[in-house]
Write an enzyme that holds these catalytic residues in place. Structure first.
Site, short mmCIF file in Angstrom:
data_model
loop_
_atom_site.label_atom_id
_atom_site.label_comp_id
_atom_site.label_asym_id
_atom_site.label_seq_id
_atom_site.Cartn_x
_atom_site.Cartn_y
_atom_site.Cartn_z
N LYS A 83 0.81 -1.23 0.00
CA LYS A 83 0.00 0.00 0.00
C LYS A 83 0.84 1.27 0.00
O LYS A 83 2.01 1.26 0.35
CB LYS A 83 -1.00 -0.03 1.16
CG LYS A 83 -2.19 -0.94 0.80
CD LYS A 83 -3.29 -0.98 1.81
CE LYS A 83 -4.40 -1.90 1.27
NZ LYS A 83 -5.39 -2.22 2.29
N ARG B 212 -3.78 -10.34 4.62
CA ARG B 212 -4.17 -10.28 3.20
C ARG B 212 -2.99 -9.72 2.41
O ARG B 212 -2.64 -8.55 2.56
CB ARG B 212 -5.40 -9.38 3.06
CG ARG B 212 -5.96 -9.29 1.65
CD ARG B 212 -7.14 -8.33 1.58
NE ARG B 212 -7.72 -8.29 0.26
CZ ARG B 212 -7.25 -7.55 -0.74
NH1 ARG B 212 -6.19 -6.79 -0.57
NH2 ARG B 212 -7.86 -7.58 -1.92
N1 HH2 Z 1 -7.48 -3.86 0.76
C1 HH2 Z 1 -7.79 -3.83 -0.56
C2 HH2 Z 1 -8.90 -4.56 -1.03
N2 HH2 Z 1 -9.66 -5.31 -0.19
N3 HH2 Z 1 -10.12 -6.11 1.98
C3 HH2 Z 1 -9.83 -6.14 3.29
N4 HH2 Z 1 -10.58 -6.87 4.13
N5 HH2 Z 1 -8.76 -5.43 3.81
C4 HH2 Z 1 -7.96 -4.66 3.03
O1 HH2 Z 1 -7.02 -4.02 3.56
C5 HH2 Z 1 -8.24 -4.60 1.62
C6 HH2 Z 1 -9.35 -5.35 1.12
C7 HH2 Z 1 -6.96 -3.03 -1.50
O2 HH2 Z 1 -5.93 -3.81 -2.07
P1 HH2 Z 1 -5.98 -4.45 -3.53
O3 HH2 Z 1 -7.05 -5.48 -3.65
O4 HH2 Z 1 -4.63 -4.95 -3.86
O5 HH2 Z 1 -6.25 -3.23 -4.49
P2 HH2 Z 1 -7.54 -2.72 -5.27
O6 HH2 Z 1 -8.56 -2.33 -4.27
O7 HH2 Z 1 -7.02 -1.55 -6.07
O8 HH2 Z 1 -8.02 -3.84 -6.15
#
Ligand code: HH2
Length: 280
Positions: free
Chosen positions: A215, A249
């Protein structure tokens, strides 16, 4: 607390996710990626079809379904030494329902059942587990000057309220994991304070999930681009583990598994409290 951790591997089926957008848009590529994360040690694969990065535009249910359902089906059907546990990362009840029908058994909702409250009843009815995450505002605007009275107390109170809502809708407390939502409407300092005082969130009594992987706050601290934030990801996950988090995660499963294995073995080393050995 010591000795136990669960890795949730990220499988993004989106063109615009912040770190891996567009890499796994083809269902077969996403399924292969998920299967390799499972081989690296992910116990849960979190399939998402809508980016929640700051500024991201919302996606309609039809498009989200088109992206995620073939991947959920493919992963749920993939055979291996142990069946793959699939999580659906969505805030829409229609998407969650179709994903559960396709073989998912976990609902990860970044709106904590606020986006589409019907999701709570669905989780209750299907008897699956779910994660409730804190977010201030919505992805489009959440990083514009987020303010809290006290970030940790505010996030904790929010999670307790959402847990009570879920329980009121029939979801047994034992099936709920809580997540402070690192990066979701938080400044760098607020993210660090949440991690530093994470034990106050674990004190609620439910398992705590953290998502720090790659992040932007790690980039702000280290000056590293998104693909070069593994060291920061590991540091934050180990510190979160030490403060009681149990679900992690991450995009990079193998290195984080090694780091947490070492952290867990260290924390689990026998230690006798001086007060326990004092003769009465
Ligand atoms: N962070 C992201 C997405 N989903 N769910 C939970 N429970 N906790 C988190 O910290 C979290 C999440 C963001 O990361 P990523 O999926 O890599 O990115 P994007 O939202 O751009 O797809």
């Amino acid at each position: 607390m010591a000795g136990h951790f669960v890795l949730m591997g990220v499988v993004n089926v989106t063109p615009d996710s912040f770190s891996d957008g567009g890499r796994f848009l083809e269902p077969s590529a996403a399924v292969a990626h998920g299967a390799s994360l499972a081989e690296e040690g992910a116990a849960i694969l979190d399939v998402g079809g809508e980016s929640t990065r700051p500024g991201a535009a919302p996606v309609g249910a039809e498009e989200e379904l088109r992206r995620v359902i073939p991947v959920v089906e493919g992963l749920a059907a993939a055979s291996g030494p142990t069946p793959l546990r699939v999580s659906i990362d969505t805030s829409k009840a229609a998407v969650a329902r179709a994903a559960l029908d396709a073989g998912a058994s976990y609902v990860n909702d970044v709106t904590a059942f606020r986006g589409d409250p019907a999701i709570a009843g669905l989780v209750a009815e299907r008897g699956v587990e779910g994660c409730l995450m804190h977010m201030l505002g919505e992805p489009r605007t959440m990083q514009e000057d987020p303010r809290y009275e006290d970030v940790v107390s505010d996030v904790k109170a929010f999670l307790e309220r959402r847990l009570a809502f879920a329980v009121g809708e029939g979801v047994p407390e034992e099936r709920v994991t809580l997540d402070p939502g690192i990066g979701f409407g938080k400044t760098l300092e607020q993210n660090l304070e949440l991690l530093r005082r994470l034990d106050e969130i674990t004190a609620v009594g439910r398992p705590v999930l953290v998502g720090t992987s790659r992040k932007s706050f790690l980039g702000k601290l280290t000056g590293r681009d998104v693909d070069d934030r593994l060291a920061g990801t590991i540091a934050t996950n180990v510190l979160a583990y030490a403060r009681g988090a149990s679900v992690f995660r991450v995009h990079d499963v193998a290195p984080v598994r090694d780091a947490l294995t070492v952290a867990a073995a260290t924390v689990a080393a026998p230690w006798t409290s001086p007060t326990a050995t004092t003769k009465s």
